[in-house]
Design a protein around this motif. Structure first.
Motif, PDB file in Angstrom:
ATOM      1  N   ALA A   1      -0.512  -4.321 -34.355  1.00  0.00           N
ATOM      2  CA  ALA A   1      -0.406  -5.776 -34.171  1.00  0.00           C
ATOM      3  C   ALA A   1       0.187  -6.426 -35.417  1.00  0.00           C
ATOM      4  CB  ALA A   1      -1.772  -6.378 -33.873  1.00  0.00           C
ATOM      5  N   SER A   2       1.008  -7.457 -35.211  1.00  0.00           N
ATOM      6  CA  SER A   2       1.581  -8.177 -36.354  1.00  0.00           C
ATOM      7  C   SER A   2       1.194  -9.654 -36.350  1.00  0.00           C
ATOM      8  CB  SER A   2       3.098  -8.039 -36.365  1.00  0.00           C
ATOM      9  OG  SER A   2       3.658  -8.678 -35.243  1.00  0.00           O
ATOM     10  N   SER A   3       0.629 -10.134 -35.244  1.00  0.00           N
ATOM     11  CA  SER A   3       0.163 -11.521 -35.189  1.00  0.00           C
ATOM     12  C   SER A   3      -0.887 -11.647 -34.092  1.00  0.00           C
ATOM     13  CB  SER A   3       1.328 -12.491 -34.958  1.00  0.00           C
ATOM     14  OG  SER A   3       1.976 -12.249 -33.736  1.00  0.00           O
ATOM     15  N   VAL A   4      -1.542 -12.801 -34.067  1.00  0.00           N
ATOM     16  CA  VAL A   4      -2.606 -13.043 -33.085  1.00  0.00           C
ATOM     17  C   VAL A   4      -2.490 -14.461 -32.553  1.00  0.00           C
ATOM     18  CG1 VAL A   4      -4.273 -13.754 -34.863  1.00  0.00           C
ATOM     19  CG2 VAL A   4      -5.109 -12.894 -32.654  1.00  0.00           C
ATOM     20  N   VAL A   5      -2.774 -14.612 -31.269  1.00  0.00           N
ATOM     21  CA  VAL A   5      -2.847 -15.937 -30.638  1.00  0.00           C
ATOM     22  C   VAL A   5      -4.317 -16.188 -30.345  1.00  0.00           C
ATOM     23  CG1 VAL A   5      -2.138 -17.384 -28.719  1.00  0.00           C
ATOM     24  CG2 VAL A   5      -0.553 -15.676 -29.622  1.00  0.00           C
ATOM     25  N   GLU A   6      -4.846 -17.268 -30.931  1.00  0.00           N
ATOM     26  CA  GLU A   6      -6.237 -17.638 -30.719  1.00  0.00           C
ATOM     27  C   GLU A   6      -6.289 -18.792 -29.731  1.00  0.00           C
ATOM     28  OE1 GLU A   6      -7.933 -16.407 -35.137  1.00  0.00           O
ATOM     29  OE2 GLU A   6      -7.738 -18.539 -34.640  1.00  0.00           O
ATOM     30  N   MET A   7      -7.145 -18.651 -28.711  1.00  0.00           N
ATOM     31  CA  MET A   7      -7.272 -19.677 -27.675  1.00  0.00           C
ATOM     32  C   MET A   7      -8.736 -19.858 -27.326  1.00  0.00           C
ATOM     33  SD  MET A   7      -5.550 -17.371 -24.639  1.00  0.00           S
ATOM     34  CE  MET A   7      -4.108 -17.059 -25.649  1.00  0.00           C
ATOM     35  N   ALA A   8      -9.035 -20.894 -26.574  1.00  0.00           N
ATOM     36  CA  ALA A   8     -10.417 -21.166 -26.190  1.00  0.00           C
ATOM     37  C   ALA A   8     -10.991 -19.984 -25.415  1.00  0.00           C
ATOM     38  CB  ALA A   8     -10.483 -22.438 -25.352  1.00  0.00           C
ATOM     39  N   SER A   9     -12.271 -19.761 -25.582  1.00  0.00           N
ATOM     40  CA  SER A   9     -12.940 -18.659 -24.895  1.00  0.00           C
ATOM     41  C   SER A   9     -12.792 -18.802 -23.381  1.00  0.00           C
ATOM     42  CB  SER A   9     -14.425 -18.648 -25.266  1.00  0.00           C
ATOM     43  OG  SER A   9     -15.073 -17.574 -24.637  1.00  0.00           O
ATOM     44  N   GLY A  10     -12.428 -17.700 -22.733  1.00  0.00           N
ATOM     45  CA  GLY A  10     -12.255 -17.695 -21.285  1.00  0.00           C
ATOM     46  C   GLY A  10     -10.832 -17.898 -20.818  1.00  0.00           C
ATOM     47  N   VAL A  11      -9.981 -18.425 -21.687  1.00  0.00           N
ATOM     48  CA  VAL A  11      -8.609 -18.754 -21.300  1.00  0.00           C
ATOM     49  C   VAL A  11      -7.773 -17.490 -21.059  1.00  0.00           C
ATOM     50  CG1 VAL A  11      -6.461 -19.872 -22.051  1.00  0.00           C
ATOM     51  CG2 VAL A  11      -8.642 -21.046 -22.344  1.00  0.00           C
ATOM     52  N   SER A  12      -7.949 -16.454 -21.864  1.00  0.00           N
ATOM     53  CA  SER A  12      -7.137 -15.249 -21.674  1.00  0.00           C
ATOM     54  C   SER A  12      -7.435 -14.592 -20.321  1.00  0.00           C
ATOM     55  CB  SER A  12      -7.331 -14.254 -22.817  1.00  0.00           C
ATOM     56  OG  SER A  12      -8.646 -13.729 -22.814  1.00  0.00           O
ATOM     57  N   SER A  13      -8.683 -14.655 -19.877  1.00  0.00           N
ATOM     58  CA  SER A  13      -9.040 -14.122 -18.551  1.00  0.00           C
ATOM     59  C   SER A  13      -8.456 -14.999 -17.451  1.00  0.00           C
ATOM     60  CB  SER A  13     -10.559 -14.053 -18.385  1.00  0.00           C
ATOM     61  OG  SER A  13     -11.101 -13.091 -19.239  1.00  0.00           O
ATOM     62  N   LYS A  14      -8.602 -16.307 -17.616  1.00  0.00           N
ATOM     63  CA  LYS A  14      -8.092 -17.253 -16.621  1.00  0.00           C
ATOM     64  C   LYS A  14      -6.576 -17.112 -16.461  1.00  0.00           C
ATOM     65  CE  LYS A  14     -10.274 -21.128 -16.508  1.00  0.00           C
ATOM     66  NZ  LYS A  14     -10.799 -22.474 -16.788  1.00  0.00           N
ATOM     67  N   LEU A  15      -5.885 -16.842 -17.577  1.00  0.00           N
ATOM     68  CA  LEU A  15      -4.424 -16.694 -17.552  1.00  0.00           C
ATOM     69  C   LEU A  15      -3.997 -15.260 -17.248  1.00  0.00           C
ATOM     70  CD1 LEU A  15      -3.516 -18.905 -20.638  1.00  0.00           C
ATOM     71  CD2 LEU A  15      -3.302 -19.510 -18.217  1.00  0.00           C
ATOM     72  N   ASN A  16      -4.977 -14.361 -17.108  1.00  0.00           N
ATOM     73  CA  ASN A  16      -4.716 -12.965 -16.758  1.00  0.00           C
ATOM     74  C   ASN A  16      -3.800 -12.274 -17.774  1.00  0.00           C
ATOM     75  OD1 ASN A  16      -5.142 -10.715 -15.148  1.00  0.00           O
ATOM     76  ND2 ASN A  16      -3.330 -11.114 -13.901  1.00  0.00           N
ATOM     77  N   ILE A  17      -4.110 -12.449 -19.069  1.00  0.00           N
ATOM     78  CA  ILE A  17      -3.354 -11.795 -20.137  1.00  0.00           C
ATOM     79  C   ILE A  17      -3.954 -10.412 -20.364  1.00  0.00           C
ATOM     80  CG2 ILE A  17      -2.655 -11.883 -22.553  1.00  0.00           C
ATOM     81  CD1 ILE A  17      -3.018 -14.950 -22.391  1.00  0.00           C
ATOM     82  N   ASN A  18      -3.104  -9.385 -20.298  1.00  0.00           N
ATOM     83  CA  ASN A  18      -3.581  -8.007 -20.409  1.00  0.00           C
ATOM     84  C   ASN A  18      -2.757  -7.206 -21.416  1.00  0.00           C
ATOM     85  OD1 ASN A  18      -5.638  -7.915 -18.203  1.00  0.00           O
ATOM     86  ND2 ASN A  18      -3.867  -8.582 -17.014  1.00  0.00           N
ATOM     87  N   VAL A  19      -3.362  -6.138 -21.931  1.00  0.00           N
ATOM     88  CA  VAL A  19      -2.656  -5.224 -22.827  1.00  0.00           C
ATOM     89  C   VAL A  19      -1.409  -4.718 -22.108  1.00  0.00           C
ATOM     90  CG1 VAL A  19      -2.794  -2.980 -23.983  1.00  0.00           C
ATOM     91  CG2 VAL A  19      -4.735  -4.554 -24.081  1.00  0.00           C
ATOM     92  N   GLY A  20      -0.283  -4.733 -22.813  1.00  0.00           N
ATOM     93  CA  GLY A  20       0.986  -4.294 -22.255  1.00  0.00           C
ATOM     94  C   GLY A  20       1.868  -5.438 -21.762  1.00  0.00           C
TER      95      GLY A  20
END
Length: 116
Positions: A90-109
């Motif tokens: 990893a070279s950077s990170v996106v921080e978002m409100a808890s639960g948002v990555s699941s709601k947006l369906n962000i997955n490895v790959g």
């Protein structure tokens, strides 16, 4: 200047209000001092492959990406006073409100993109 985060894999706009932390000061401060983060907001911290949530007031989701913005790891609901150890590749990170990555369906790959 505000950017937007897109998922090339799913052809969706994920975060329309993406802040970029690219200076020593903005990277060091991160989300400290804020009491919350709206679902349409996120902070992209450049040159960062691990984070801590010491002194934070709320839980966050962390999406770690490589230099090409391919998702390497997703940490969901990281509570205050936690440490996320370095994510390999990893070279950077996106921080978002808890639960948002699941709601947006962000997955490895997933292939992400940052646009104007």
């Amino acid at each position: 200047m505000m950017k937007k985060l897109e998922n090339v894999t799913t052809k969706a706009t994920l975060i329309p209000n993406l802040e970029v932390a690219d200076s020593i000061q903005t990277r060091g401060v991160g989300l400290l001092g804020r009491s919350s983060l709206a679902e349409d907001q996120a902070l992209w911290i450049l040159r960062c492959n691990s984070i801590h949530t010491f002194f934070m007031k709320f839980a966050i989701d962390c999406v770690f990406v490589d230099k090409n913005l391919k998702v390497k790891a997703v940490y969901r609901n990281v509570k205050p006073w936690r440490l996320v150890l370095p994510v390999w590749g990893a070279s950077s990170v996106v921080e978002m409100a808890s639960g948002v990555s699941s709601k947006l369906n962000i997955n490895v790959g997933d292939q992400l993109n940052v646009g104007a």
